[in-house]
Design an enzyme around this catalytic site. Structure first.
Site, mmCIF file in Angstrom:
data_model
loop_
_atom_site.group_PDB
_atom_site.id
_atom_site.type_symbol
_atom_site.label_atom_id
_atom_site.label_comp_id
_atom_site.label_asym_id
_atom_site.label_seq_id
_atom_site.Cartn_x
_atom_site.Cartn_y
_atom_site.Cartn_z
ATOM 1 N N TYR A 2 -5.683 -18.862 -17.994
ATOM 2 C CA TYR A 2 -6.557 -20.041 -17.949
ATOM 3 C C TYR A 2 -6.145 -20.951 -19.103
ATOM 4 O O TYR A 2 -4.995 -20.992 -19.502
ATOM 5 C CB TYR A 2 -8.028 -19.595 -18.010
ATOM 6 N N LYS B 77 -8.683 -11.016 11.691
ATOM 7 C CA LYS B 77 -7.283 -11.448 11.628
ATOM 8 C C LYS B 77 -6.774 -11.390 10.190
ATOM 9 O O LYS B 77 -5.642 -10.967 9.925
ATOM 10 C CB LYS B 77 -7.157 -12.875 12.165
#
Length: 448
Positions: free
Chosen positions: A111, A166
């Site tokens: 970060y 999926k």
């Protein structure tokens, strides 16, 4: 044969008696249920705690079976667990980090302030995002839920469990991070514009469960606008696996596709794609039939021959049906030696046993035609070689790889076998390179 689609786990306490399990099995069988796994959780001197799986046609049938079990003397039903709903609680997906976060330096690296250097590098060279972010290993699964297999137009929200499924297959079979995106519109232009605006997030675009003819227009528009792989799975995933199954069926029966007349009944998303892939593969003649004159005229322009149903059955050496109409094919239409693939689920256009009795050399229904054999490897290969497209040649390569992985006597292998997906990735990657598609995908910067 009766189709069972609901699995329920019954947690039972039963007395230790001679023939107790037999009485339980009889009660289930008398109601038309199937007895599945039996797991003993605890055994005592006078009774046992077991989990018994029953398979039924639907929820009403399940309730009748459970009521019959309750009436068996010495059996107490403690709980009934719907396995499907139980697995779906909380959803099937959860985003996780690939990085450990243990020390202050970790925070600085992933970060601020360290991440700013990576952002600047991508600003200067957008293609670096393919390696410095998750884009190069990501697929967006876009749907509006207007044509969910077996369910119809259930809308985007109700289609989400299917899209999550999926995404699970992408992760488990080829390690792709896939994200379902629900597009709440019936307008083709709005759908295309939405996908285009979000497409920068993903390396590939998977279209799913979109009604016809919208699915054709959406796919065509996105392929034209985006320089990254776009594929409507209901069309091309189904066609790829159907071709794989057909290759093995023809090998078993001595029929050569290149010399055969192939008949395609039903020109919806799957049927039209199958017909087109058969023409690309090199079938001698492709006959098509559908209640839609427009669909037949479209395929005629691409090289197919529209005919009526009786003529198709009379002339075709190979018959593929994807209509959703059980019993459409009359056994008396079967010509000895034909290869028949009635793909509609759960009830095919003709039962395989009836087709074989009428003289078909081979017949298999759609239960083996699982798209999960194709789409994970197709997109994995496209992402690995940085191909801007998934072409018919790549799909044919996938079909051949799938067919070669099948065990003797089977038309396709199980999608749970990892070597199948590895073989598809290798074959499709090679095909993409042969077509000059390596490193043709592009990541574009957003305009200010």
């Amino acid at each position: 044969m009766r189709k069972t689609s609901v699995d329920t786990v019954l947690r039972l306490r039963s007395k230790h008696r001679v023939g107790q399990l037999a009485r339980l099995a009889t009660a289930i069988a008398e109601q038309g249920g199937l007895l599945g796994d039996i797991t003993t959780l605890r055994g005592g001197e006078t009774d046992s705690l077991r989990e018994v799986t029953i398979e039924t046609e639907d929820e009403a049938h399940r309730d009748r079976v459970i009521e019959a079990v309750r009436k068996v003397d010495g059996v107490e039903v403690l709980d009934a667990i719907d396995r499907v709903f139980d697995l779906h609680r909380g959803g099937k997906l959860h985003s996780t980090s690939r990085m450990e976060l243990r020390h202050q330096r970790d925070l600085r690296y992933i970060y601020t302030p360290g991440v700013a250097r990576v952002a600047r590098a991508i600003e200067r060279e957008p293609e670096k995002a393919r390696h410095l972010t998750g884009i190069g290993n990501s697929v967006g699964i876009f749907t509006n839920g207007t044509r969910v297999l077996g369910l119809g137009n259930v809308g985007p929200l109700a289609s989400l469990p299917v899209m999550e499924g999926k995404a699970v297959l992408y992760d488990k079979f080829v390690g792709i991070s896939a994200t379902p995106i629900l597009v709440d519109t019936l307008d083709v232009k709005e759908f295309v514009d939405t996908v285009e605006r979000l497409s920068l997030t993903f390396g590939g675009i998977h279209l799913e469960d979109i009604r016809i003819p919208d699915c054709y227009r959406i796919e065509e528009a996105l392929i034209e606008r985006l320089e990254k792989p776009v594929m409507h799975d209901d069309q091309h995933g189904t066609a790829t696996v159907a071709l794989a199954a057909l290759l093995n069926a023809c090998k078993m029966t001595g029929v050569a596709i290149e010399k055969a007349r192939v008949g395609q009944i039903g020109l919806g998303a799957a049927g039209s794609a199958i017909a087109r892939l058969m023409m690309t593969y090199g079938a001698r003649d492709v006959l098509v039939h559908d209640r839609s004159e427009e669909s037949m005229k479209w395929l005629e322009k691409l090289g197919a021959r529209p005919v009526d149903l009786v003529t198709l059955m009379k002339e075709a050496d190979i018959v593929i049906a994807a209509t959703g109409k059980p019993g459409l094919i009359d056994p008396k239409w079967i010509r000895p030696g034909q290869v028949i693939f009635p793909l509609s689920n759960p009830d095919p256009e003709i039962e395989p046993v009836d087709a074989k009795a009428a003289g078909a050399a081979f017949c298999s229904d759609g239960r083996s035609i699982n798209n999960a054999l194709a789409f994970p490897g197709l997109f994995r290969a496209a992402l690995e070689v940085k191909s801007r497209a998934i072409t018919p040649g790549m799909r044919i390569a996938a079909a051949r790889a799938i067919a070669e992985c099948a065990e003797p006597g089977d038309v396709v292998p199980s999608p749970l076998l990892r070597n199948v997906h590895d073989a598809v990735v290798a074959a499709v990657s090679e095909a993409a390179r042969a077509e000059g598609l390596e490193s043709t995908a592009r990541l574009t910067r957003s305009k200010p």
